[in-house]
Design a protein around this motif. Structure first.
Motif, PDB file in Angstrom:
ATOM      1  N   GLY A 204       6.216  -6.227  -0.847  1.00 14.74           N
ATOM      2  CA  GLY A 204       6.214  -7.668  -1.104  1.00 14.74           C
ATOM      3  C   GLY A 204       7.165  -7.956  -2.258  1.00 14.74           C
ATOM      4  N   LEU A 205       8.094  -8.870  -2.047  1.00 13.64           N
ATOM      5  CA  LEU A 205       9.114  -9.148  -3.069  1.00 13.64           C
ATOM      6  C   LEU A 205       8.938 -10.567  -3.604  1.00 13.64           C
ATOM      7  CD1 LEU A 205      11.785  -8.462  -4.555  1.00 13.64           C
ATOM      8  CD2 LEU A 205      13.012  -9.221  -2.507  1.00 13.64           C
ATOM      9  N   VAL A 206       8.803 -10.678  -4.923  1.00 11.75           N
ATOM     10  CA  VAL A 206       8.717 -11.995  -5.577  1.00 11.75           C
ATOM     11  C   VAL A 206       9.939 -12.148  -6.474  1.00 11.75           C
ATOM     12  CG1 VAL A 206       7.395 -13.471  -7.147  1.00 11.75           C
ATOM     13  CG2 VAL A 206       6.179 -11.930  -5.577  1.00 11.75           C
ATOM     14  N   THR A 207      10.729 -13.194  -6.231  1.00 10.71           N
ATOM     15  CA  THR A 207      11.932 -13.442  -7.046  1.00 10.71           C
ATOM     16  C   THR A 207      11.737 -14.741  -7.820  1.00 10.71           C
ATOM     17  OG1 THR A 207      13.262 -12.374  -5.326  1.00 10.71           O
ATOM     18  CG2 THR A 207      14.455 -13.693  -6.952  1.00 10.71           C
TER      19      THR A 207
ATOM     20  N   ASP B 153      -3.133  -8.427   1.838  1.00  8.16           N
ATOM     21  CA  ASP B 153      -2.448  -7.981   3.063  1.00  8.16           C
ATOM     22  C   ASP B 153      -2.470  -6.448   3.130  1.00  8.16           C
ATOM     23  OD1 ASP B 153      -0.733  -7.312   5.093  1.00  8.16           O
ATOM     24  OD2 ASP B 153       0.835  -8.729   4.516  1.00  8.16           O
ATOM     25  N   PRO B 154      -3.211  -5.886   4.080  1.00  9.54           N
ATOM     26  CA  PRO B 154      -3.328  -4.422   4.124  1.00  9.54           C
ATOM     27  C   PRO B 154      -2.006  -3.734   4.469  1.00  9.54           C
ATOM     28  CG  PRO B 154      -4.418  -5.430   6.024  1.00  9.54           C
ATOM     29  CD  PRO B 154      -3.969  -6.554   5.145  1.00  9.54           C
ATOM     30  N   ALA B 155      -1.035  -4.490   4.993  1.00 12.37           N
ATOM     31  CA  ALA B 155       0.255  -3.876   5.339  1.00 12.37           C
ATOM     32  C   ALA B 155       1.153  -3.690   4.118  1.00 12.37           C
ATOM     33  CB  ALA B 155       0.972  -4.748   6.370  1.00 12.37           C
ATOM     34  N   ILE B 156       0.801  -4.304   3.003  1.00  9.16           N
ATOM     35  CA  ILE B 156       1.652  -4.210   1.804  1.00  9.16           C
ATOM     36  C   ILE B 156       1.164  -3.069   0.899  1.00  9.16           C
ATOM     37  CG2 ILE B 156       2.328  -5.413  -0.341  1.00  9.16           C
ATOM     38  CD1 ILE B 156       3.746  -6.523   2.107  1.00  9.16           C
TER      39      ILE B 156
ATOM     40  N   THR C 235      -0.413 -16.857  -6.763  1.00  8.28           N
ATOM     41  CA  THR C 235      -0.687 -17.128  -5.344  1.00  8.28           C
ATOM     42  C   THR C 235       0.000 -16.083  -4.466  1.00  8.28           C
ATOM     43  OG1 THR C 235      -0.813 -19.479  -5.825  1.00  8.28           O
ATOM     44  CG2 THR C 235      -0.499 -18.880  -3.528  1.00  8.28           C
ATOM     45  N   ALA C 236       1.263 -15.774  -4.788  1.00  7.59           N
ATOM     46  CA  ALA C 236       1.991 -14.769  -4.002  1.00  7.59           C
ATOM     47  C   ALA C 236       1.312 -13.403  -4.121  1.00  7.59           C
ATOM     48  CB  ALA C 236       3.440 -14.691  -4.472  1.00  7.59           C
ATOM     49  N   LEU C 237       0.901 -13.053  -5.345  1.00 10.28           N
ATOM     50  CA  LEU C 237       0.257 -11.745  -5.531  1.00 10.28           C
ATOM     51  C   LEU C 237      -1.091 -11.696  -4.821  1.00 10.28           C
ATOM     52  CD1 LEU C 237       1.065 -10.919  -9.288  1.00 10.28           C
ATOM     53  CD2 LEU C 237       2.279 -10.173  -7.235  1.00 10.28           C
ATOM     54  N   ASP C 238      -1.831 -12.819  -4.838  1.00  8.25           N
ATOM     55  CA  ASP C 238      -3.105 -12.871  -4.097  1.00  8.25           C
ATOM     56  C   ASP C 238      -2.849 -12.508  -2.630  1.00  8.25           C
ATOM     57  OD1 ASP C 238      -4.544 -13.707  -6.304  1.00  8.25           O
ATOM     58  OD2 ASP C 238      -4.547 -15.832  -5.754  1.00  8.25           O
TER      59      ASP C 238
ATOM     60  N   ILE D 147      -1.974 -11.383 -13.731  1.00  6.00           N
ATOM     61  CA  ILE D 147      -0.837 -10.629 -13.178  1.00  6.00           C
ATOM     62  C   ILE D 147      -0.959  -9.151 -13.571  1.00  6.00           C
ATOM     63  CG2 ILE D 147       1.694 -10.377 -13.213  1.00  6.00           C
ATOM     64  CD1 ILE D 147       1.734 -13.492 -13.797  1.00  6.00           C
ATOM     65  N   GLY D 148      -1.451  -8.936 -14.785  1.00  4.92           N
ATOM     66  CA  GLY D 148      -1.611  -7.555 -15.265  1.00  4.92           C
ATOM     67  C   GLY D 148      -2.863  -6.873 -14.751  1.00  4.92           C
TER      68      GLY D 148
END
Ligand code: CAA
Length: 257
Positions: free
Chosen positions: A15-18, A46-49, A38-41, A90-91
């Motif tokens: 998963g990429l967050v920019t 997601d079990p694929a990540i 929200t993106a990290l949630d 986040i941490g």
């Protein structure tokens, strides 16, 4: 979800967050931190990540918390809002997060990078905790995580003078895992992230949890904790598969179970 301050992509099992506020050098305002969460949630669910990458632009990973958003705040607002609780989340993530840092990683930007599990830096990266120049101090863990990463003397130097350190100094000091040429940053980071995502997820989560324990407990407690988790992995399919694959000279087919 329509993001306004970040870009979110899935690349295979990564998963990429920019961070994407180029006009403000990715200054971290409340909206941006909420969108990262929200993106990290989503990636955590997601079990694929198997791994997450957090990055910025070539000029700035992030130039700090948004000063313009903070400048008129009062003491009660700052104390009662406890905005940094959102940053703390986040941490506290379970999946591995790699920070790909190019350009400025200052103040909250440096703190955000340090909340990730390790940092791969481009050769143009610059790190610092310049909050003292604004009449404040780091507020998102900088005094604590930087001190653990580089030791008291350099942490004091950086937090008291507010100076920046370049990528080479950051690597010597142990803040970053490795430096790569700017042009190769995302290729090298994605290679590392793909490698992590290909492991058995329970092992990767336990590595993260156990290494982080080293910052919280005594050596004896940490070793005991490690031993318990090590033993627990013998209850998994992936331990049997990983060791059988070694003996049979083939690649393991992990099932995250
Ligand atoms: N907050 C808000 N806006 C910021 C910002 C920040 N942290 N950093 C940069 N910007 C904005 C600038 O105001 C400017 O906007 P305008 O074009 O509208 O004026 C734009 O981004 C580009 O910045 P500069 O023109 O300053 O770019 P530069 O290349 O000349 O300088 C820099 C780059 C040295 C990083 C400089 O921008 C700078 O010193 N930024 C502030 C760094 C800082 O003090 N960070 C700590 C913030 S406090 C904090 O993070 C608290 C905490 O612990 C969580």
């Amino acid at each position: 979800m329509a993001y306004e301050t970040i870009l979110v992509e899935t690349k295979g099992k990564v998963g990429l967050v920019t961070l994407n506020r180029p006009q403000a050098l990715n200054a971290l305002n409340g909206q941006l931190i909420a969108e990262i969460n929200t993106a990290l949630d989503g990636f955590e669910r997601d079990p694929a990540i198997g791994c997450i990458v957090l990055t910025g632009s070539e000029k700035a990973f992030a130039a700090g918390a948004d000063i313009k958003e903070m400048q008129d705040r009062t003491y009660p607002e700052t104390y009662l809002d406890d905005k940094f609780a959102d940053w703390d989340r986040i941490g506290q993530r379970r999946k591995p997060i790699v920070a790909a840092v190019a350009g400025f990683a200052l103040g909250g930007g440096c703190e955000l990078a340090m909340m990730c599990d390790f940092i791969i830096a481009a050769d143009n990266a610059k790190f610092g905790q310049p909050e003292i120049n604004l009449g404040v101090i780091p507020g998102a863990g900088g005094t604590q995580r930087l001190t653990r990463a580089v030791g008291k003397s350099k942490a004091m130097d950086l937090c008291l003078t507010g100076r920046m350190m370049d990528a080479a100094e950051a690597e010597r000091a142990g803040l970053v895992a490795r430096i790569v040429p700017l042009a190769d940053l995302m290729t090298e980071v994605m290679k590392a992230a793909d490698a992590i995502a290909a492991k058995s997820l329970p092992s990767a989560l336990m590595v993260k949890e156990t290494v982080n324990r080293a910052f919280e407990v005594t050596l004896a407690e940490g070793v005991r904790f490690e031993r318990r988790l090590f033993s627990s992995l013998f209850a998994t399919h992936d331990q049997k598969e990983g060791m059988a694959a070694f003996a049979e000279k083939r690649k393991p087919a992990f099932k995250n179970s």
